[in-house]
Scaffold this motif. Sequence first.
Motif, PDB file in Angstrom:
ATOM      1  N   ARG A  95     -23.042  -8.697  -2.243  1.00  0.00           N
ATOM      2  CA  ARG A  95     -21.796  -9.391  -2.600  1.00  0.00           C
ATOM      3  C   ARG A  95     -22.039 -10.480  -3.658  1.00  0.00           C
ATOM      4  O   ARG A  95     -21.565 -11.606  -3.544  1.00  0.00           O
ATOM      5  CB  ARG A  95     -21.121  -9.949  -1.358  1.00  0.00           C
ATOM      6  CG  ARG A  95     -20.637  -8.788  -0.435  1.00  0.00           C
ATOM      7  CD  ARG A  95     -19.402  -9.143   0.364  1.00  0.00           C
ATOM      8  NE  ARG A  95     -19.536 -10.415   1.028  1.00  0.00           N
ATOM      9  CZ  ARG A  95     -20.239 -10.598   2.151  1.00  0.00           C
ATOM     10  NH1 ARG A  95     -20.843  -9.588   2.725  1.00  0.00           N
ATOM     11  NH2 ARG A  95     -20.297 -11.791   2.684  1.00  0.00           N
ATOM     12  N   THR A  96     -22.758 -10.026  -4.702  1.00  0.00           N
ATOM     13  CA  THR A  96     -23.009 -10.862  -5.873  1.00  0.00           C
ATOM     14  C   THR A  96     -22.288 -10.236  -7.055  1.00  0.00           C
ATOM     15  O   THR A  96     -22.725  -9.192  -7.549  1.00  0.00           O
ATOM     16  CB  THR A  96     -24.528 -10.883  -6.210  1.00  0.00           C
ATOM     17  OG1 THR A  96     -25.271 -11.180  -5.032  1.00  0.00           O
ATOM     18  CG2 THR A  96     -24.834 -11.881  -7.304  1.00  0.00           C
ATOM     19  N   PRO A  97     -21.167 -10.807  -7.505  1.00  0.00           N
ATOM     20  CA  PRO A  97     -20.514 -10.205  -8.671  1.00  0.00           C
ATOM     21  C   PRO A  97     -21.498 -10.109  -9.835  1.00  0.00           C
ATOM     22  O   PRO A  97     -22.279 -11.038 -10.074  1.00  0.00           O
ATOM     23  CB  PRO A  97     -19.382 -11.188  -8.986  1.00  0.00           C
ATOM     24  CG  PRO A  97     -19.107 -11.877  -7.680  1.00  0.00           C
ATOM     25  CD  PRO A  97     -20.431 -11.970  -6.993  1.00  0.00           C
ATOM     26  N   VAL A 120     -20.666  -9.700 -13.146  1.00  0.00           N
ATOM     27  CA  VAL A 120     -20.101 -10.567 -14.183  1.00  0.00           C
ATOM     28  C   VAL A 120     -18.672 -10.955 -13.837  1.00  0.00           C
ATOM     29  O   VAL A 120     -17.902 -10.148 -13.317  1.00  0.00           O
ATOM     30  CB  VAL A 120     -20.112  -9.907 -15.589  1.00  0.00           C
ATOM     31  CG1 VAL A 120     -21.369 -10.260 -16.353  1.00  0.00           C
ATOM     32  CG2 VAL A 120     -19.950  -8.394 -15.507  1.00  0.00           C
ATOM     33  N   GLU A 121     -18.359 -12.217 -14.141  1.00  0.00           N
ATOM     34  CA  GLU A 121     -17.003 -12.757 -13.959  1.00  0.00           C
ATOM     35  C   GLU A 121     -16.582 -13.416 -15.260  1.00  0.00           C
ATOM     36  O   GLU A 121     -17.432 -13.913 -16.014  1.00  0.00           O
ATOM     37  CB  GLU A 121     -17.000 -13.810 -12.858  1.00  0.00           C
ATOM     38  CG  GLU A 121     -17.324 -13.273 -11.479  1.00  0.00           C
ATOM     39  CD  GLU A 121     -17.164 -14.342 -10.399  1.00  0.00           C
ATOM     40  OE1 GLU A 121     -17.237 -15.538 -10.711  1.00  0.00           O
ATOM     41  OE2 GLU A 121     -16.972 -13.953  -9.233  1.00  0.00           O
ATOM     42  N   GLY A 122     -15.272 -13.479 -15.502  1.00  0.00           N
ATOM     43  CA  GLY A 122     -14.744 -14.219 -16.652  1.00  0.00           C
ATOM     44  C   GLY A 122     -15.379 -13.840 -17.972  1.00  0.00           C
ATOM     45  O   GLY A 122     -15.248 -12.713 -18.438  1.00  0.00           O
ATOM     46  N   THR A 142     -17.065 -21.574  -9.688  1.00  0.00           N
ATOM     47  CA  THR A 142     -15.666 -21.219  -9.449  1.00  0.00           C
ATOM     48  C   THR A 142     -15.436 -20.942  -7.962  1.00  0.00           C
ATOM     49  O   THR A 142     -16.370 -20.709  -7.209  1.00  0.00           O
ATOM     50  CB  THR A 142     -15.289 -19.963 -10.236  1.00  0.00           C
ATOM     51  OG1 THR A 142     -16.399 -19.065 -10.188  1.00  0.00           O
ATOM     52  CG2 THR A 142     -14.998 -20.305 -11.682  1.00  0.00           C
ATOM     53  N   ALA A 143     -14.185 -20.964  -7.586  1.00  0.00           N
ATOM     54  CA  ALA A 143     -13.788 -20.839  -6.179  1.00  0.00           C
ATOM     55  C   ALA A 143     -14.476 -19.678  -5.472  1.00  0.00           C
ATOM     56  O   ALA A 143     -14.926 -19.801  -4.338  1.00  0.00           O
ATOM     57  CB  ALA A 143     -12.288 -20.674  -6.075  1.00  0.00           C
ATOM     58  N   GLY A 144     -14.554 -18.554  -6.134  1.00  0.00           N
ATOM     59  CA  GLY A 144     -15.045 -17.361  -5.458  1.00  0.00           C
ATOM     60  C   GLY A 144     -16.526 -17.138  -5.630  1.00  0.00           C
ATOM     61  O   GLY A 144     -17.050 -16.144  -5.176  1.00  0.00           O
ATOM     62  N   ALA A 187     -19.327 -18.317  -4.389  1.00  0.00           N
ATOM     63  CA  ALA A 187     -20.172 -18.095  -3.216  1.00  0.00           C
ATOM     64  C   ALA A 187     -19.364 -17.397  -2.148  1.00  0.00           C
ATOM     65  O   ALA A 187     -18.423 -17.944  -1.606  1.00  0.00           O
ATOM     66  CB  ALA A 187     -20.679 -19.426  -2.707  1.00  0.00           C
ATOM     67  N   LEU A 188     -19.724 -16.169  -1.871  1.00  0.00           N
ATOM     68  CA  LEU A 188     -19.011 -15.439  -0.812  1.00  0.00           C
ATOM     69  C   LEU A 188     -19.667 -15.729   0.515  1.00  0.00           C
ATOM     70  O   LEU A 188     -20.850 -15.516   0.673  1.00  0.00           O
ATOM     71  CB  LEU A 188     -19.057 -13.941  -1.102  1.00  0.00           C
ATOM     72  CG  LEU A 188     -17.966 -13.438  -2.004  1.00  0.00           C
ATOM     73  CD1 LEU A 188     -18.070 -11.939  -2.177  1.00  0.00           C
ATOM     74  CD2 LEU A 188     -16.595 -13.764  -1.427  1.00  0.00           C
TER      75      LEU A 188
END
Lengths: 252, 252
Positions: free
Chosen positions: A153-155, A157-159, A247-249, A251-252
Amino acid sequence: MQTVPPPAIRRLIGVGVGPGDPTLTTIKAARALAEATVVLVPATEASGDGPGRAELIVAEVAPGARIRRIPFSMADRRGISEKRKEAWLTSAAAAVEEFDGGATVVAFATVGDPSVYSTFSYLAAHVVAQRPGTEVEVIPGITAMQALAAESRTPLVEGQEVLALVPVTAGLDRLRELLGAADTVVAYKGGRRLPEVVGALREADRDAVLGVNVSLESQRLVALAELADDEAAPYFSTVLSAPRRTTAGGAL
Amino acid sequence: MQTVPPPAIRRLIGVGVGPGDPTLTTIKAARALAEATVVLVPATEASGDGPGRAELIVAEVAPGARIRRIPFSMADRRGISEKRKEAWLTSAAAAVEEFDGGATVVAFATVGDPSVYSTFSYLAAHVVAQRPGTEVEVIPGITAMQALAAESRTPLVEGQEVLALVPVTAGLDRLRELLGAADTVVAYKGGRRLPEVVGALREADRDAVLGVNVSLESQRLVALAELADDEAAPYFSTVLSAPRRTTAGGAL
């Protein structure tokens, strides 16, 4: 008067069967495997006389498929080795033999995605050179990188983040360079040089997770902080280093 | 004596549904969508009152699924915009509402892969913060990058090559930097700045292929050499620039 039969349509399909869990194969791939006259699968030294990872997946998602094993060497530590070249020439010869024997669809099953560090393009080029008119198709598959991102559960890439995929066989300097240039770095084929990879990651003040046999029952996920300095891992291990996200998300 | 019921198990699943062709969904994703109590799908401005791309795929691979549309903005040209934040807060609120209404499994369908430029991690973090104990799962999906590689028969990476995935929203300088650092560069979200992307590729003496709606019937593949200087493409276009390969299989 004799009529000339239309030229037979021959199709060669590179089929990505995903990282290991058979259900991570696509519907399209499963159908192609089931419909193929024959499915070529790599048989590596690691699997000995038993079925390799690709064959296990094919047997699960296309139980009726006719499977033909091709001796394969995965030892490409020095790039495209002679052994590997031999393997794709053997695959090409097997495909040509199958077509000449009447096969209309020859599938070549490859773990992961045929477009990512696979030898399918070489094989296809050789087959087309020997039997011009052969149609070539590629069906993508889930890569180990994607499976590791999902399981940990490690994205990836984001943004506006940039992702780099680096084979450790390209050298440690290349890895260090990309650790500086990209936000997320995924290192492939680095199991045997894991201590050096770990060193480069610590030097760059990076977080990371190591994945072995991702998506299989034998899956092992280890955070960088928990890795011993002399940790050993198989050649086909994946290391995923994503940025520390604020960013908010993040750390899951 | 009253017995306390065990706490309900709530699962939130980010499901990658691939680039567009429903058969490029994995078997695991199709099963998760079919088994979910409800499937949340993004409804973008582009799709108007009709179903969006994710919904069309879900309807095809899991015909009995209960679908709930979430208004979504894809306009993140300036990074994570307020509109996008609003969208994921709306998704999180919808998921919480479904769980409170008795749902055990809430799926969130995302085009491509939930680990690649998706907002699923934000959504999941919000849901877990509001309903602690919710289990989060991610099912990977085929990305547009992989579909474009397959359809154009351009291997993403071979041998020791390095791959970079760059969102054009990160800026043209970032794209130029990675064109220098990586062997293969894939540019995402660059449709509206296509002439500038094309300029950067020509400056770097690169080959490339543009893909629009890859894997769908409306698919368009255009080689860089055939692109007009003022070529227009939708926001979600993919540009794949692989090295000119000299190995046997380089040119299919």
